[in-house]
Scaffold this active site. Structure first.
Site, PDB file in Angstrom:
ATOM      1  N   GLY A   1      -7.849  -5.151 -28.870  1.00 31.46           N
ATOM      2  CA  GLY A   1      -7.420  -3.965 -28.150  1.00 31.46           C
ATOM      3  C   GLY A   1      -8.583  -3.022 -27.901  1.00 31.46           C
TER       4      GLY A   1
ATOM      5  CG  HIS B   1       8.489 -24.971   4.442  1.00 30.76           C
ATOM      6  ND1 HIS B   1       8.743 -25.227   3.103  1.00 30.76           N
ATOM      7  CD2 HIS B   1       8.308 -26.188   5.045  1.00 30.76           C
ATOM      8  CE1 HIS B   1       8.736 -26.537   2.912  1.00 30.76           C
ATOM      9  NE2 HIS B   1       8.465 -27.139   4.070  1.00 30.76           N
TER      10      HIS B   1
END
Ligand code: FAD
Ligand code: NAD
Length: 475
Positions: free
Chosen positions: A279, A452
């Site tokens: 962190g 598509h």
């Protein structure tokens, strides 16, 4: 004479430099102070993100992905490659070149927007006076402003029992510049940095062990996503040990011995390099005098109200130095909102629509809440999920792992979260962010035409699937 500005920004990362540009665009006389320098001693604005964060890590992620693809992935496409070799120095040089170009770009943007850029350490004093100090500590400028934005960012957290030596035991910055591929690499923390940089070095040939203190893998992500990602990482050879709390590390001639506890038992690994990625902490060292009314919380974050105002009049704070996700785009949006507020055009940041992306392979991305979070809040949800394996494009790419999951309100159909694990998740998530920003329903997404064959058809089908009407799977 002291130069006086409408706005002084301290810190030139994605929070600070973006705030400065927006303020200048709105006609405000603006200065930005940033202390970062490159290895030639030249000012290098852009903050953690451009210098040692988002950009260099993504450069290495892309390069290492090409390397792995050439070694193992191309055969599936019928492409034979005789001998694949690694020129690590060239790979690192490419990364450094990109960093140089982008940080140079910020300097040019400062000039183009007539922003005065001071390279040095800025400290805020009473009456919004700001002093700038050189690397040798000498005061190089004293300026003042009507408004000051603090954007000092964050720094890696150190594990007290495993102090950095910046050679064998390194932070993320060190892990972006290993001169040779470590044979055995240890990573403490299976968070974003651990997974991204662990992936880079695994692809380049390291045996990687990731030690994670929590029992849950990627606890912030959707449960299905983290499960699927864990399975795919394991298949790639990333050894992620959960519930492993590191207790110490000793470096000797044979490498670094890392000790950890797991399920009440002691464990040990020996590695050549160890990345500590547990962190980051807010970085506010010598940023403001003590008696100005600016307060930090117990974790060191600058306390602000909902408009990013600190306890000192006309002084604001943004980015990693304040609470919220430590993400570049969050920092930038806060910077924009604050600059607009100063110029009298109140802006705001919608924290419900901040996207998260982990740039591993597969990529992981999400926006909004997880199914579990919503259920815990008692919100009725309907979900739709669609696998990339059922889309023509992912098949054509030979990237058919993972899925898109849409989580909507069961009664209103409003989209409350979208979670993706799979190819180009980082790009696909943008559509979901836009949909949520416009308060779209799953049906809105389902009625939107998707080209598509594209990966985005998985998002379309997942949205259709919320109403159990996906076309390319049994509902
Ligand atoms: P910073 O970028 O830290 O910038 C602050 C700047 O202020 C620094 O240049 C600092 O030197 C300077 N400064 C500090 N104090 C002073 C002072 N007193 N005077 C003058 N200058 C000062 N986020 C993402 O969204 N996507 C990613 O892919 C991503 N990848 C990352 C990878 C790594 C390895 C790391 C470490 C971080 C990554 N992050 C990523 C997080 C991202 O870098 C931070 O969230 C972001 O940089 C925060 O921006 P900021 O402007 O608040 O602070
Ligand atoms: P993180 O919070 O993502 O992960 C740290 C992990 O370390 C956690 O899972 C924690 O449980 C674990 N940990 C803590 N102490 C430990 C111990 N003693 N032993 C073993 N595990 C321990 O932090 P990070 O990976 O260091 O990244 C810091 C921040 O940088 C992130 O919060 C993120 O916001 C930002 N970042 C973002 C990106 C991106 O957007 N793609 C990439 C890199 C970094």
């Amino acid at each position: 004479m002291t130069d006086h500005y409408d706005v002084i920004v301290i810190g030139g990362g994605p929070g600070g430099y973006v705030a400065a540009i927006r303020a200048a665009q709105l006609g405000l006389k603006t200065a930005c102070i940033d202390k970062s320098r490159n290895d030639k001693g030249k000012g290098s604005p852009g903050g953690t993100c451009l210098n040692v964060g988002c950009i260099p890590s993504k450069a290495l992620l892309d390069s290492s992905e090409h390397y792995e693809m050439a070694r193992e992935g191309l055969a599936a496409h019928g492409v034979g490659v005789d001998k694949v070799s690694l020129d690590l120095a060239a790979m690192l040089a490419r990364k450094d070149k990109i960093v140089g170009e982008l940080t140079g770009g910020v300097t040019m943007l400062f000039k183009a927007n007539k922003i005065d850029y001071y390279n040095g350490h800025g400290t805020l004093h009473a009456e919004r006076k700001v002093s700038v100090r050189d690397a040798d500590g000498k005061t190089s400028a004293e300026i003042s402003a009507d408004h000051v934005i603090l954007a000092s960012g964050s720094a890696p957290m150190e594990l007290p029992s495993v102090p950095f030596d910046h050679d064998t035991i390194v932070d993320s910055t060190g892990a972006l510049a290993f001169e040779a591929v470590p044979e055995k690499l240890g990573v403490i923390g299976a968070g974003v940095i651990g997974l991204e940089l662990g992936s880079v070095w695994r692809r380049l040939g390291s045996q990687v062990v990731v030690l994670e203190a929590l029992d849950t893998f990627l606890a912030a992500a959707d449960d299905h996503v983290s499960r699927d990602a864990a399975r795919q990482f394991k298949k790639q050879g990333l050894d992620i040990r959960l519930g492993a709390r590191v207790t110490g590390a000793k470096t000797g001639k044979k490498g670094c011995v890392v000790s950890y506890e797991s399920g009440g038992k002691a464990g040990e690994i020996t590695v050549d390099k160890l990345i500590v990625a547990i962190g980051r902490r807010p970085y506010t060292d010598d940023l403001f005098d003590a008696d100005l009314g600016i307060v930090t919380d117990k974790r060191g974050f600058i306390e602000i109200d909902e408009h990013n105002r600190t306890g000192m009049e006309n002084v604001y704070a943004v980015g990693d130095a304040v609470t919220g996700p430590m993400l570049a785009h969050k920092a930038s949006e806060e910077g924009v909102a604050v600059a607009e507020g100063i110029a009298g055009h109140p802006g705001h940041v919608d924290f419900n629509t901040v996207p998260w992306v982990i740039y591993t392979h597969p990529e992981i991305a999400w926006v909004g809440k997880t199914e579990r979070e919503l259920k815990d809040e008692g919100i009725p949800v309907a979900t739709g999920q669609f696998s990339f394996a059922a889309t023509g494009r992912a098949k054509a790419m030979n990237e058919a792992g993972g899925f898109v999951k849409v989580v909507a309100h069961a009664e209103t159909d409003r989209i409350l979260g979208v979670h993706i694990v799979g190819p180009r998740a980082s790009e696909l998530i943008a559509e979901a962010v836009l949909a949520m920003e416009f308060h779209a329903s799953a049906e809105d997404l389902a009625r939107t035409i998707h080209a598509h064959p594209t990966l985005s058809e998985a998002t379309h089908e997942a949205a259709l699937s919320v109403a159990k009407r996906a076309i390319h799977k049994a509902n």
